[in-house]
Design a protein around this motif. Structure first.
Motif, mmCIF file in Angstrom:
data_model
loop_
_atom_site.group_PDB
_atom_site.id
_atom_site.type_symbol
_atom_site.label_atom_id
_atom_site.label_comp_id
_atom_site.label_asym_id
_atom_site.label_seq_id
_atom_site.Cartn_x
_atom_site.Cartn_y
_atom_site.Cartn_z
ATOM 1 N N SER A 145 5.709 -3.873 -7.426
ATOM 2 C CA SER A 145 5.429 -3.846 -5.986
ATOM 3 C C SER A 145 5.004 -5.216 -5.495
ATOM 4 O O SER A 145 5.431 -5.660 -4.418
ATOM 5 N N ALA A 191 0.915 4.064 -2.832
ATOM 6 C CA ALA A 191 0.511 5.414 -2.430
ATOM 7 C C ALA A 191 1.503 6.467 -2.920
ATOM 8 O O ALA A 191 1.161 7.642 -3.023
ATOM 9 N N LYS A 192 2.737 6.059 -3.202
ATOM 10 C CA LYS A 192 3.750 6.997 -3.678
ATOM 11 C C LYS A 192 3.555 7.366 -5.144
ATOM 12 O O LYS A 192 4.180 8.316 -5.633
ATOM 13 N N LEU A 193 2.717 6.631 -5.853
ATOM 14 C CA LEU A 193 2.498 6.910 -7.266
ATOM 15 C C LEU A 193 1.753 8.235 -7.430
ATOM 16 O O LEU A 193 0.839 8.552 -6.666
ATOM 17 N N VAL A 194 2.165 9.002 -8.411
ATOM 18 C CA VAL A 194 1.501 10.259 -8.726
ATOM 19 C C VAL A 194 0.457 9.969 -9.800
ATOM 20 O O VAL A 194 0.792 9.729 -10.964
ATOM 21 N N SER A 210 0.833 -1.211 0.000
ATOM 22 C CA SER A 210 0.000 0.000 0.000
ATOM 23 C C SER A 210 0.861 1.252 0.000
ATOM 24 O O SER A 210 0.544 2.236 -0.685
ATOM 25 N N GLU A 211 1.962 1.236 0.753
ATOM 26 C CA GLU A 211 2.846 2.403 0.794
ATOM 27 C C GLU A 211 3.494 2.658 -0.564
ATOM 28 O O GLU A 211 3.624 3.814 -0.990
ATOM 29 N N LYS A 212 3.900 1.596 -1.232
ATOM 30 C CA LYS A 212 4.528 1.761 -2.543
ATOM 31 C C LYS A 212 3.529 2.313 -3.554
ATOM 32 O O LYS A 212 3.866 3.178 -4.366
#
Length: 507
Positions: free
Chosen positions: A270, A252-255, A248-250
């Motif tokens: 991921s 969430a970093k996507l723009v 989820s953190e990886k």
């Protein structure tokens, strides 16, 4: 007796003190309820077996007469522990050491194979030429049991007496002496293989053992251990949460928004990284597959949410760009000075910005909308362009006639303006419609000249028409009033000696 007397797990209340490797150790004996009791489900049996397996350092598997296929299958939980923990290097993330397995077989006959031979034969792989899934599953358990190696022992007991109904009232002297002898040997064997309970590489004392028991019971009471194999899932629960959080953190970093291919690629990378983390840290092998399937399902659910969010962000961005281009096209439709070059420049700029900035799954739909909207705007502009330009040129010619005649009094300006006005009006009168003029080469020359004057990368006359008009008007007014007297005329004005200021007066 035939009725079940042991309910759940009974604990022998008084511990037996043994000297194990020079350390005084208190040993408790547990007696579990038998399998397949009347009125109890298989899940209940599995929980009892799971609890006994986790708590014990020696698991005595008590079987009557022979080993059946169901007896092999029930060992799946012990197998998971053996595969995962017993096979690991001691001290390297060992949750707890599995119980040593003692096959205790009670049999009425002593001829034929020994119990060790029976166990070895029972653990041999079953031929499966037809690819039966059930046989494959049992064979997997057989293969897994092999990892226990020296950690398993086989032992047999004869029947204590032929009259089983009187066993409860008999003393040792009345029992079969071979049974009594073997029973004492069994006690010695169990005492020799007992080891202290080890959890996280540490030998538990009494309080720590009770705490460990409470944790397992809490998991059981919460329903987190519905069957033997899924106790491994309880140990994997934290790992699942950790891996899911990492994924989820990886993500969430996507723009967002992103093209679908880029989003799928980020998901795959991921997921692969999270899978490696899970493979390195998970407990169990066969039952860990269930944990991985659960992890994969939760990852897919998170990915679906990211996909929906990407679609929303893409639609929102493309809608804003579409609206901006639509407003731009509307502005180009109402130019004060119509310019096809300026319209084309705005058209291309809007199209390029949309193509570059609009990304994500909504791009395809909005591209179709953009093509229709811009095509419609272009057709409407071209249709009105010639008519507006014609009206502008007629008005321009009349204005230049007035300016050339009365303001700057420049005869060439007036003549050129009249020529333009006559051409426009005469041509349209001769051919009845203005549309016929638009195919004339002269009109094309006029259009090219107009475009050159009105719009260029350096000067956009549509933007500066009013300021320039005011400046020119002020200049003409200044020149008309003051400049000609001071500097003289620079242009061939309307003048003659007869009408000059020094003309002779008459009566």
């Amino acid at each position: 007796m035939r009725d079940t007397k042991t309910k759940g797990i009974w604990v022998w209340g008084t511990p037996i003190d043994l000297d194990i490797n020079g350390v005084r150790t208190s040993v408790f004996y547990l007696d579990t309820e038998g399998f397949e009791s009347v009125g109890k489900s298989n899940v209940y049996d599995d929980r009892i077996f799971a609890l006994a397996t986790v708590l014990s350092s020696v698991l005595i598997y008590n079987l009557p007469e022979m080993i059946r296929e169901a007896d092999i299958s029930r060992l799946s939980f012990a197998v998971e522990l053996a595969e995962e923990f017993y096979g690991r290097v001691k001290g390297q993330d060992v949750a707890f050491e599995p119980a040593k397995l003692l096959w205790l077989i009670q049999r009425d006959f002593l001829q034929g194979k020994s119990v060790q031979e029976m166990v070895n034969e029972a653990l041999r792989r079953v031929p499966n030429t037809d690819g039966n899934k059930n046989i494959d599953m049992v064979n997997q358990i057989r293969d897994s049991l092999a990892v226990m190696g020296d950690n398993s022992t086989a032992f047999s007991l004869p029947q204590p007496h032929i009259q089983r109904t009187k066993l409860c009232d008999m003393e040792d002297v009345e029992l079969d002496q071979l049974y009594v002898k073997r029973r004492e040997q069994l006690k010695e064997l169990v005492a020799s293989i007992i080891t202290p309970k080890i959890v996280q590489g540490k030998t538990l004392n009494g309080k720590e053992f009770v705490s460990f028991l409470e944790q397992i019971l809490e998991a059981l009471n919460k329903g987190e251990i519905p069957s033997t194999g899924s106790l491994v899932e309880v140990f994997n629960k934290n790992i699942l949460e950790k891996c899911l959080k990492l994924y989820s953190e990886k993500m969430a970093k996507l723009v967002l928004p992103l093209p679908e291919e880029s989003l799928q690629g980020a998901h795959d990378r991921s997921r692969d990284e999270v899978t490696k983390v899970f493979d390195q840290q998970h407990f169990g092998r066969h039952h860990a597959k269930k944990s991985f399937m659960q992890l994969d399902e939760e990852i897919q659910q998170v990915y679906k949410n990211v996909v929906l969010q990407n679609e929303y962000q893409s639609s929102r961005l493309c809608e804003a760009l579409y609206t901006r281009c639509e407003d731009k096209m509307d502005q180009l439709q109402v130019l004060k000075l119509p310019s096809l070059a300026k319209f084309n420049a705005g058209f291309l700029q809007c199209n390029r910005s949309f193509e570059h900035e609009c990304v994500g799954p909504s791009k395809t739909n909005y591209e179709l909308r953009m093509m229709k909207m811009m095509g419609k705007s272009r057709s409407l502009f071209i249709k009105e362009y010639n008519h507006r330009l014609f009206n502008w040129l007629v008005a321009f010619s009349l204005v230049m006639v007035v300016i050339g005649r009365f303001f700057i009094k420049f005869i060439l300006v007036e003549i050129g303006a009249w020529a333009l006005f006559i051409f426009l009006e005469t041509y349209t009168r001769m051919f009845w419609t203005a549309e016929s003029l638009y195919y004339n080469p002269v009109w094309h020359f006029i259009v090219a000249t107009w475009e050159t004057v009105v719009y260029s990368p350096i000067l956009d006359l549509d933007r500066w028409a009013i300021p320039l008009g005011v400046m020119v008007s002020l200049f003409i007014l200044y020149w008309r009033c003051y400049g000609r007297k001071k500097h003289g005329s620079l242009l061939p004005l309307y003048r003659s000696n007869k009408n000059g200021p020094n003309r002779p007066r008459t009566d």
